[in-house]
Design a protein around this motif. Sequence first.
Motif, mmCIF file in Angstrom:
data_model
loop_
_atom_site.group_PDB
_atom_site.id
_atom_site.type_symbol
_atom_site.label_atom_id
_atom_site.label_comp_id
_atom_site.label_asym_id
_atom_site.label_seq_id
_atom_site.Cartn_x
_atom_site.Cartn_y
_atom_site.Cartn_z
ATOM 1 N N GLY A 196 0.782 -1.222 0.000
ATOM 2 C CA GLY A 196 0.000 0.000 0.000
ATOM 3 C C GLY A 196 0.815 1.274 0.000
ATOM 4 O O GLY A 196 0.252 2.370 -0.128
ATOM 5 N N TRP A 197 2.147 1.186 0.152
ATOM 6 C CA TRP A 197 2.978 2.388 0.105
ATOM 7 C C TRP A 197 2.849 3.027 -1.284
ATOM 8 O O TRP A 197 2.749 2.339 -2.304
ATOM 9 C CB TRP A 197 4.441 2.047 0.352
ATOM 10 C CG TRP A 197 4.729 1.508 1.722
ATOM 11 C CD1 TRP A 197 3.867 1.393 2.774
ATOM 12 C CD2 TRP A 197 5.989 0.988 2.169
ATOM 13 N NE1 TRP A 197 4.515 0.833 3.858
ATOM 14 C CE2 TRP A 197 5.801 0.596 3.517
ATOM 15 C CE3 TRP A 197 7.236 0.837 1.594
ATOM 16 C CZ2 TRP A 197 6.839 0.036 4.270
ATOM 17 C CZ3 TRP A 197 8.269 0.285 2.329
ATOM 18 C CH2 TRP A 197 8.071 -0.100 3.660
ATOM 19 N N ARG A 198 2.906 4.356 -1.323
ATOM 20 C CA ARG A 198 2.791 5.068 -2.605
ATOM 21 C C ARG A 198 3.998 5.957 -2.831
ATOM 22 O O ARG A 198 4.489 6.603 -1.894
ATOM 23 C CB ARG A 198 1.506 5.907 -2.640
ATOM 24 C CG ARG A 198 0.264 5.063 -2.725
ATOM 25 C CD ARG A 198 -0.998 5.898 -2.811
ATOM 26 N NE ARG A 198 -2.110 5.159 -2.228
ATOM 27 C CZ ARG A 198 -3.198 5.694 -1.746
ATOM 28 N NH1 ARG A 198 -3.362 7.010 -1.797
ATOM 29 N NH2 ARG A 198 -4.148 4.949 -1.221
ATOM 30 N N PRO A 301 -2.733 6.328 2.148
ATOM 31 C CA PRO A 301 -1.860 5.180 2.406
ATOM 32 C C PRO A 301 -1.211 5.291 3.780
ATOM 33 O O PRO A 301 -1.227 6.351 4.407
ATOM 34 C CB PRO A 301 -0.808 5.311 1.304
ATOM 35 C CG PRO A 301 -0.682 6.800 1.117
ATOM 36 C CD PRO A 301 -2.071 7.351 1.314
ATOM 37 N N GLU A 302 -0.628 4.197 4.204
ATOM 38 C CA GLU A 302 0.150 4.248 5.440
ATOM 39 C C GLU A 302 1.395 5.105 5.248
ATOM 40 O O GLU A 302 1.784 5.856 6.136
ATOM 41 C CB GLU A 302 0.542 2.829 5.856
ATOM 42 C CG GLU A 302 1.350 2.769 7.144
ATOM 43 C CD GLU A 302 1.613 1.348 7.582
ATOM 44 O OE1 GLU A 302 2.789 0.976 7.695
ATOM 45 O OE2 GLU A 302 0.635 0.608 7.803
ATOM 46 N N LEU A 303 2.034 4.989 4.085
ATOM 47 C CA LEU A 303 3.261 5.731 3.795
ATOM 48 C C LEU A 303 3.197 6.272 2.377
ATOM 49 O O LEU A 303 2.852 5.544 1.441
ATOM 50 C CB LEU A 303 4.488 4.820 3.939
ATOM 51 C CG LEU A 303 5.840 5.422 3.537
ATOM 52 C CD1 LEU A 303 6.260 6.521 4.507
ATOM 53 C CD2 LEU A 303 6.917 4.336 3.448
ATOM 54 N N MET A 304 3.525 7.560 2.213
ATOM 55 C CA MET A 304 3.637 8.175 0.898
ATOM 56 C C MET A 304 4.988 8.864 0.808
ATOM 57 O O MET A 304 5.385 9.592 1.721
ATOM 58 C CB MET A 304 2.525 9.185 0.648
ATOM 59 C CG MET A 304 2.530 9.771 -0.769
ATOM 60 S SD MET A 304 1.257 11.042 -1.052
ATOM 61 C CE MET A 304 -0.232 10.077 -0.842
ATOM 62 N N GLN A 330 -1.371 14.482 8.503
ATOM 63 C CA GLN A 330 -2.295 14.153 9.590
ATOM 64 C C GLN A 330 -3.008 12.832 9.331
ATOM 65 O O GLN A 330 -3.601 12.258 10.247
ATOM 66 C CB GLN A 330 -3.321 15.274 9.758
ATOM 67 C CG GLN A 330 -2.708 16.608 10.172
ATOM 68 C CD GLN A 330 -3.730 17.727 10.244
ATOM 69 O OE1 GLN A 330 -4.923 17.494 10.441
ATOM 70 N NE2 GLN A 330 -3.279 18.962 10.073
ATOM 71 N N ARG A 331 -2.933 12.330 8.081
ATOM 72 C CA ARG A 331 -3.623 11.087 7.731
ATOM 73 C C ARG A 331 -2.661 9.987 7.281
ATOM 74 O O ARG A 331 -2.999 8.809 7.362
ATOM 75 C CB ARG A 331 -4.633 11.334 6.618
ATOM 76 C CG ARG A 331 -5.635 12.444 6.900
ATOM 77 C CD ARG A 331 -6.654 12.539 5.774
ATOM 78 N NE ARG A 331 -5.988 12.647 4.466
ATOM 79 C CZ ARG A 331 -6.537 12.250 3.327
ATOM 80 N NH1 ARG A 331 -7.740 11.712 3.336
ATOM 81 N NH2 ARG A 331 -5.890 12.396 2.186
ATOM 82 N N SER A 332 -1.483 10.348 6.814
ATOM 83 C CA SER A 332 -0.499 9.385 6.326
ATOM 84 C C SER A 332 0.879 9.807 6.797
ATOM 85 O O SER A 332 1.123 10.990 7.061
ATOM 86 C CB SER A 332 -0.496 9.318 4.791
ATOM 87 O OG SER A 332 -1.748 8.930 4.268
#
Length: 380
Positions: A196-198, A301-304, A330-332
């Motif tokens: 899920g990382w982008r 995503p968890e990490l971008m 604040q979200r990722s």
Amino acid sequence: MIDRIAIAGYRSLRDVVLPLGQLTLVTGPNGSGKSSLYRGLRLLADVAQGGVVRSLAAEGGLESTLWAGPEAFGRAMKTGEHPVQGTVRKHPVHLRLGFAGNDHGYAIDLGLPTPGASPFGHDPEIKVEAVWTGGRLANRNLIAERRGPMVRVRRQDDGTWRTSFEQLSSFDSMMTHCADPVDGLELLTLRERMRGWRFYDQLRTDRDAPARRAQVGTFTPVLAGDGSDVAAAIRTIQAIGDGGALDDTIADAFDGATIDGGAELRMRQPGLLRPLGAAELSDGTLRYILLAAALLSPRPPELMVLNEPESSLHPSLLAPLARLLRLAAQRSQIVVVSHAERLVSALSDGWGTETIRLSKELGETVAEEVAAPAWEWPVR
């Protein structure tokens, strides 16, 4: 959240362990190793997709990506008393990648192929992999490990070990072949998180960019890596995401302008009698919209990770971009690689950003004034 990454033996990254925050800024002059750090993170993500060996081959093979200096620098080399020269190796040739957080950690060790073992004699081999609980690897918290072709996984019910594979191919990762919902549940969970990382470093804004053309206006909660479906992504944010935040960030950057998505991207600006289509927008305007669509995704995503997001942007857009990045953080968890001083200054100003400044010493990338987190590599 990932709180540390470790890369060793990759290009100029001889051996670095770096802390990560909720918003991390990586900066430094050209040639300091920023791009190598970014590529190292992408290689980690490629492990979960089963493509790390192929990605290294695309970079020229393991030999061209390995650290080109000595295994270690002696004191006399660092002071200039003796020239930098090769020494007798004490350890095998490694390219090692890893990350960890408070919940889980993962590391992979790639090495030179066994002579004659494969017709693809230049492909790197996966020698060792490990997954553990907590931030630092130890025998007591190891939950899965791969040594050569054998993989073993700790059972969830009684803590005993079972052999998951005895002859895993040297180019296959245990993350893709040994994750299952029974004994390999934690591998499965970690693999899906990594998938899920982008990464965004190829958002096109040239005259022939896909984002400038009409698109199929279908549900698009995640912007494509090249930005080709930006109009659909904007419409999706407006339909099910934070449309107010999108309106605010566009108005903040472009003096009250608004945008709309669907089959084609359009921007309305105060004073104009008709909206401007994507083909009419400047490179900088389109790039900022692409970044807004990526960062305000209704499926964060968890990490971008963004590599040089300031490209094509006028300096006046860097402060609004910094505000947008803080909002997205604040979200990722966000990692930004940049050398734009205005963006660096805006992100570093009083928000708790983890700032990592890279430089070069004798060809080796070092992090200035950064305390390296604790780290242990799995041994071969």
